[in-house]
Design an enzyme around this catalytic site. Structure first.
Site, PDB file in Angstrom:
ATOM      1  N   LYS A   1       4.711  -0.792  -9.209  1.00  0.00           N
ATOM      2  CA  LYS A   1       4.327  -2.150  -8.819  1.00  0.00           C
ATOM      3  C   LYS A   1       2.811  -2.193  -8.686  1.00  0.00           C
ATOM      4  O   LYS A   1       2.192  -1.239  -8.184  1.00  0.00           O
ATOM      5  CB  LYS A   1       5.005  -2.511  -7.488  1.00  0.00           C
ATOM      6  CG  LYS A   1       4.767  -3.948  -7.018  1.00  0.00           C
ATOM      7  CD  LYS A   1       5.549  -4.255  -5.729  1.00  0.00           C
ATOM      8  CE  LYS A   1       5.336  -5.700  -5.264  1.00  0.00           C
ATOM      9  NZ  LYS A   1       6.090  -5.998  -4.029  1.00  0.00           N
TER      10      LYS A   1
ATOM     11  N   SER B   1       8.907 -10.261  -3.855  1.00  0.00           N
ATOM     12  CA  SER B   1       7.703 -10.176  -4.664  1.00  0.00           C
ATOM     13  C   SER B   1       7.758  -9.113  -5.763  1.00  0.00           C
ATOM     14  O   SER B   1       6.977  -9.161  -6.699  1.00  0.00           O
ATOM     15  CB  SER B   1       6.509  -9.874  -3.764  1.00  0.00           C
ATOM     16  OG  SER B   1       6.649  -8.600  -3.156  1.00  0.00           O
TER      17      SER B   1
ATOM     18  N   SER C   1      11.374  -8.117  -0.342  1.00  0.00           N
ATOM     19  CA  SER C   1      10.747  -8.057  -1.663  1.00  0.00           C
ATOM     20  C   SER C   1      11.259  -6.961  -2.589  1.00  0.00           C
ATOM     21  O   SER C   1      10.912  -6.939  -3.764  1.00  0.00           O
ATOM     22  CB  SER C   1       9.229  -7.906  -1.523  1.00  0.00           C
ATOM     23  OG  SER C   1       8.657  -9.139  -1.186  1.00  0.00           O
TER      24      SER C   1
END
Lengths: 95, 485, 483
Positions: free
Chosen positions: C76, C151, C175
């Site tokens: 990420k 997210s 998330s």
């Protein structure tokens, strides 16, 4: 709870954000709706409670006082917006 | 109307740790700009703080030194504001739960009285970086050096217990003396190791409510602090007496230009939004850890002063002067240890040596004359080998690196003549060569004779090339002259 | 090869069925072909990946290869990667190339994993739909007109689209779990403090926790073995031995007590989602697990408490982005304040600025006690709910999110509607507990997630039960039609 436009302006100053005229009404509306959500907290009975610390962390670990960092100025300043003679350059600060 | 001055101090003390409070970067003074600002100090994204154990210990030691309560669970908070020398956009500090609770410090005033000044609390925090606005910078720009960012500080906050600049200076000096005695700060004021914020207000004599105070920030010498207080007190009184009111504001005093000015009053717009720092956990301190630090705590200035009186029979004044400075104390005790003469050691350490060091801008640890050297000289004064006057010559030579006291005495032929046979011969010769003076002496009235001795002494000292032991000469001279009467 | 799980890839590499270079090249080719369709990856590090893969092949040949040697993964874009742009989904860090690695990145490198690139995400991890990214929204591979969740939407979508077998992710209020659910993959948010936060760009420090995303629970276990560590550089990292999370995967679920909080099946839950989740729990019951109805009475307070605490912490965490040391600086600032305000307003997107304002408000003089102080106390109520529940159950289960993936823009006007997306996941962040999501059904041709919440440091049991569930179901093997 609704939030006043003037308050938004103050918050924007505190957090160094430039909120323009066009978006301020929109921001005011959205923030008010978020505040209405968080206002649900006021119903909670928390009389007997302390502000929480974490459940299983007992205390801060302490580090020995030994220098372990080396000079990496060049690497850091290579990614800085503006530097001059090893200093970070910013618009003049007025006292 | 008579006015009473009320003063409180906030003192920032840089702790003498090797590394920053939250990073392992060096805190050494005077490094190339930004060469000691690591990723954590620069608040690079994703970096996290880890607390320096020594900084915590030093804060606790200070607490113990002022007999304060040590908070066994202290908490770091974030104080939010934007400034280029504050890389994270918040200062990590303590507010609700500072590590050192209430304590007190006793100050001695010039009239010999003592006064206790209460400490509200002392907390741990990080220093900010430095900005420069002068020198070779692009037009309209300032430069930021973050080497100092993250240097550990304790901020000591006093109660408004001081009533004059003298008291405030005595308090500031006492704090300086304490933190340097327990070795938690190098005490180098010129390098910003101790910085004072002074809160000043005035009120009519006898009033019990406090007047509006101003805060003069960042004073880094006792002299500037004294000037700043005196000027501010005068300004406030003039203002009130002219029908005005004092505004609560932050002020700056420039010690070089002697000008004080108000910092634009943005105080009201400030809202620091303190909250507990989620990257750090509560700092727990055990009783055992406190006890251990208490045991290892070096001697405090007050205790040292009392000991100097009892152990070396020094006067209150001498002992207080020396004890207030831990380096001077250490120097003095070495001189005493090697020379066995406390009073002479005290005189030389406080007098000639202090003066010379002061003029040269040096500290006791940097003295060109070592304690051993000075002890060697003191010993020669004590055994009458040299006179006080000679000693000054010897000291100067030692200062210039010409050797030990004995080497210099030999090299310069400074040895005092104390052989009574040799001295008697010189006295007799001088008397014989100055018959007119001798006649005059004999014919003088008893009361005036003493005055005339000086003339003979001068001649004798000259004849001995300054090396005659003056006390002995005096004795022999009196004896010889009495024989003639 | 792209349909293999990490466990299968590890075996294949060790048995020399294919080399790491071949495998890496295969995934890079897929990324080249397909990433434009999903926008799951912001930065592709092909050259570095192939170099690392060649090295991994050498280690594999030498016979002393570490656990994930040669397995390609994605990170990420919230994890700092040395010499590789780390944007956090923001214009603010569009040009930010850190000279250091996050501990999580280091751990994967140590264990031989190959970084293929950096995944898209909501800006500064603030969002539940991946619509706030500076690099544009991520599309859900199951329905490209729908959001992937957020997210960590880029990581989830990339795995669902078989662009990588696993990816790192972070979870502040859901998330990891919510995008895992919406994209039909498995994802685990470990206990707070289990995985180091060093080098992971902070959103809300007391809630942020990194974890793995993969297709199966077993793969999550393999990845967690690598990610979890005690880290001296993170004061909130917990000094506790990391167990082998794969060791207990085979345990039976017989006798495991599963709590079902009635508050998680209330109004607002999509009936299809409820059905899928209840069916999954019934399947576990059939395997010998015991289902027990429980109550978490303060559940409805978790979203309001979260939307005070997270923005408050974020408002301070994001102050470092000021245009002085790194990141975006506006053109021609007229003075210092102008530089601050414009750099930040031009560099941050709308949602980030909104949360900074909310956080600033909650901490400001006169409001602290009513908001931040109160929320911290409520946090304790929520913790108490869980600790009470864990006296009688081993795990807690329920839906991961109220409904399957929604269409882009569906929750655009009202931030609160978006915030309610995390209604079932936020409480575990507030309590610091581990939570995970595994696929457990389909509604309207879109995946549904089963949430499993464990007690502190009980990740092994959660992974064990999830793995056992995946032995009797095949939701985790289903792929979007395009695959």
């Amino acid at each position: 709870m609704t939030i006043e436009r003037k308050e938004i302006e103050k918050l924007a100053t505190l957090s160094r954000l430039a909120i323009d005229e066009k978006t301020i009404t929109d921001v005011t509306g959205r923030l008010s709706s978020v505040l209405a959500l968080v206002d649900q907290l006021q119903n909670a009975d928390t009389e007997s409670l302390q502000e929480v610390s974490r459940p299983f962390h007992i205390s801060q670990r302490l580090r020995n006082d030994e220098v372990k960092e080396t000079d990496q100025r060049d690497a850091f300043q290579a990614i800085a917006p503006q530097t001059h003679n090893g200093l970070f350059s910013v618009p003049k600060m007025i006292e | 109307m008579n006015w009473e001055t009320v003063i409180g101090l906030e003192v920032h003390v840089q702790l003498a740790t090797k590394t920053k409070i939250f990073s392992a970067a060096s805190t050494a003074f005077g490094a190339t700009p930004n060469s000691q600002a690591c990723a954590i100090d620069l608040a690079m994204p994703g970096t996290l703080p880890v607390l320096n154990k020594q900084a915590v210990n030093y804060a606790i030691m200070f607490g113990l030194a002022i007999d304060a309560e040590i908070c066994q669970e202290s908490v770091f908070e974030r104080k939010n504001y934007f400034y280029p020398d504050l890389p994270k956009g918040y200062q990590t500090t303590q507010l609700e739960k500072p590590i050192v609770g209430p304590g007190s410090v006793t100050i001695q005033l010039a009239d010999g009285t003592e006064k206790s000044i209460r400490i509200h609390h002392a907390h741990l925090e990080e220093d900010a970086g430095k900005s420069t606005h002068e020198g070779d910078l692009p037009y309209g720009m300032s430069g930021v050096d973050l080497n100092r960012a993250g240097t550990p500080l304790i901020e000591i906050v006093s109660e408004p217990d001081m009533r004059s600049a003298e008291e405030a200076i005595a308090f500031a000096k006492k704090l300086h003396s304490i933190v340097t005695s327990i070795n938690i700060c190098d005490g180098e004021m010129s390098q910003g190791s101790m910085r004072f914020d002074v809160n000043v207000s005035v009120r009519p004599d006898g009033s019990s409510t406090l007047g509006t105070r101003t805060e003069t920030k960042n004073l880094n010498s006792f002299k500037f602090m004294e000037e700043a207080i005196e000027r501010e007190v005068e300004r406030q009184i003039d203002l009130i007496e002219d029908g005005g009111t004092v505004a609560q504001e932050t002020r700056l005093y420039n010690g070089d230009t002697k000008v004080a000015k108000s910092m634009r009053s943005k105080e009201e717009a400030n809202d620091y939004r303190y909250f507990p720092c989620p990257d750090l956990l509560p700092v727990l301190v055990s009783d055992e850890a406190i006890d251990e630090l208490r045991r290892s705590l070096p001697e405090l200035p007050d205790a040292r002063q009392k000991r100097f009186v009892s152990e070396y029979a020094l006067s209150d004044y001498d002992s207080a002067t020396i004890a207030s400075d831990s380096n001077m104390s250490a120097f003095f005790e070495t001189v005493v240890g090697d020379s066995n003469h406390a009073k002479l050691a005290a005189n030389w350490v406080m007098g000639e040596l202090s003066g010379s060091l002061n003029n040269a801008g040096l500290g006791f640890t940097e003295s060109p004359v070592s304690a051993q050297q000075l002890a060697g000289m003191v010993a020669r004064i004590a055994d009458n080998s040299i006179s006080g006057k000679m000693a000054k010559q010897v000291f100067e030579a030692m200062w210039l690196g010409e050797g030990t006291a004995d080497e210099i005495i030999d090299a310069k032929g400074l040895k005092q003549v104390s052989d009574s046979g040799a001295l008697e011969k010189i006295v007799v010769d001088v008397l014989a060569a100055n018959a007119v003076m001798v006649e005059d002496f004999i014919n003088s009235e008893e009361s005036k004779r003493k005055k005339k001795l000086g003339g003979f002494m001068g001649q004798i000292m000259k004849a001995s090339k300054g090396q005659a032991n003056p006390q002995q000469v005096n004795q022999i001279l009196l004896q010889k002259l009495n024989e003639l009467l | 090869m792209h349909n293999y799980t990490i466990a299968e890839l590890v075996k294949g590499l060790q048995n020399k069925e294919f080399s790491s270079v071949e495998l890496t090249q295969h995934f890079l080719d897929r990324i080249c072909q397909l990433n434009d369709d999903y926008n799951a990856i912001i930065t592709i590090t092909g050259e570095q990946a192939l170099t690392a893969a060649a090295l991994a092949d050498k280690r594999l040949a030498s016979g002393d290869a570490p656990a994930m040697c040669g397995v390609p993964i994605l990170h990420k874009d919230i994890f700092c990667t040395d010499s590789v742009r780390t944007s956090c989904g923001s214009k603010m860090l569009d040009s930010f190339i850190p000279p250091y690695n996050a501990t999580v990145v280091e751990n994967f490198a140590r264990d031989g994993a190959i970084m293929l690139g950096k995944t898209n995400m909501d800006e500064f991890a603030m969002g539940s739909s991946n619509e706030t990214s500076f690099y544009g929204p991520v599309k859900n591979p199951w329905a490209t007109d729908c959001v992937p969740g957020g997210s960590s939407g880029g990581s989830a979508a990339a795995i669902a689209a078989r662009l990588a077998p696993g990816a790192t992710a972070t979870d502040t209020g859901g998330s990891i779990r919510q995008p895992a659910a919406l994209c039909g993959i498995s994802g685990l948010k470990p206990t707070y403090g289990r995985v180091s936060r060093w080098g992971m760009i902070a959103f809300a420090s007391s809630l942020d926790q990194a974890g793995p995303m993969a297709r199966t629970a077993e793969d999550c276990a393999i990845m967690l073995n690598c990610m979890a560590s005690f880290d001296e550089k993170d004061s909130t990292s917990v000094e506790q031995t990391v167990p082998d999370y794969t060791a207990s995967l085979g345990n039976s679920v017989k006798g495991v007590k599963i709590g079902i909080p009635k508050e998680y099946f209330s109004e607002g839950l999509h009936p299809g989602t409820e059905l899928a989740v209840r069916k999954a729990m019934a399947q576990l019951e059939a395997q010998g697990a015991e289902l027990i109805e429980i109550s978490l009475p303060s559940s409805d307070l978790s979203v309001p408490a979260y939307y005070v605490i997270a923005p408050a912490e974020a408002s301070a965490n994001l102050s470092r982005f000021d245009g002085v040391k790194y990141g975006y600086r506006c053109e021609n600032p007229k003075d210092l304040q102008d530089m601050y305000c414009r750099s930040r307003s031009e560099g941050f997107g709308e949602e980030v600025q909104r949360r900074i304002l909310i956080g600033t408000y909650c901490l400001s003089a006169g409001y602290y006690d009513a908001y931040y102080g109160k929320a911290q106390k409520v946090r304790q109520l929520i913790q108490q709910d869980f600790s009470e529940a864990f006296k009688s159950v081993d795990l807690i289960m329920g839906p991961t999110c109220p409904s399957p993936a929604f269409k882009f823009g569906a929750k655009g006007d009202d931030p609160v509607a978006m915030y309610l997306e995390d209604i079932y996941t936020i409480a575990t962040n507030l309590a610091g507990l581990p939570g995970m999501s595994v696929p457990c059904g389909m509604v309207e041709d879109k995946p549904v997630g089963l949430q499993i919440i464990g007690n502190y440091f009980d990740e092994a049991r959660m992974l064990n039960v999830a793995h056992q569930f995946q032995q009797i179901t095949d939701w985790h093997h289903q792929a979007p039609e395009a695959m």
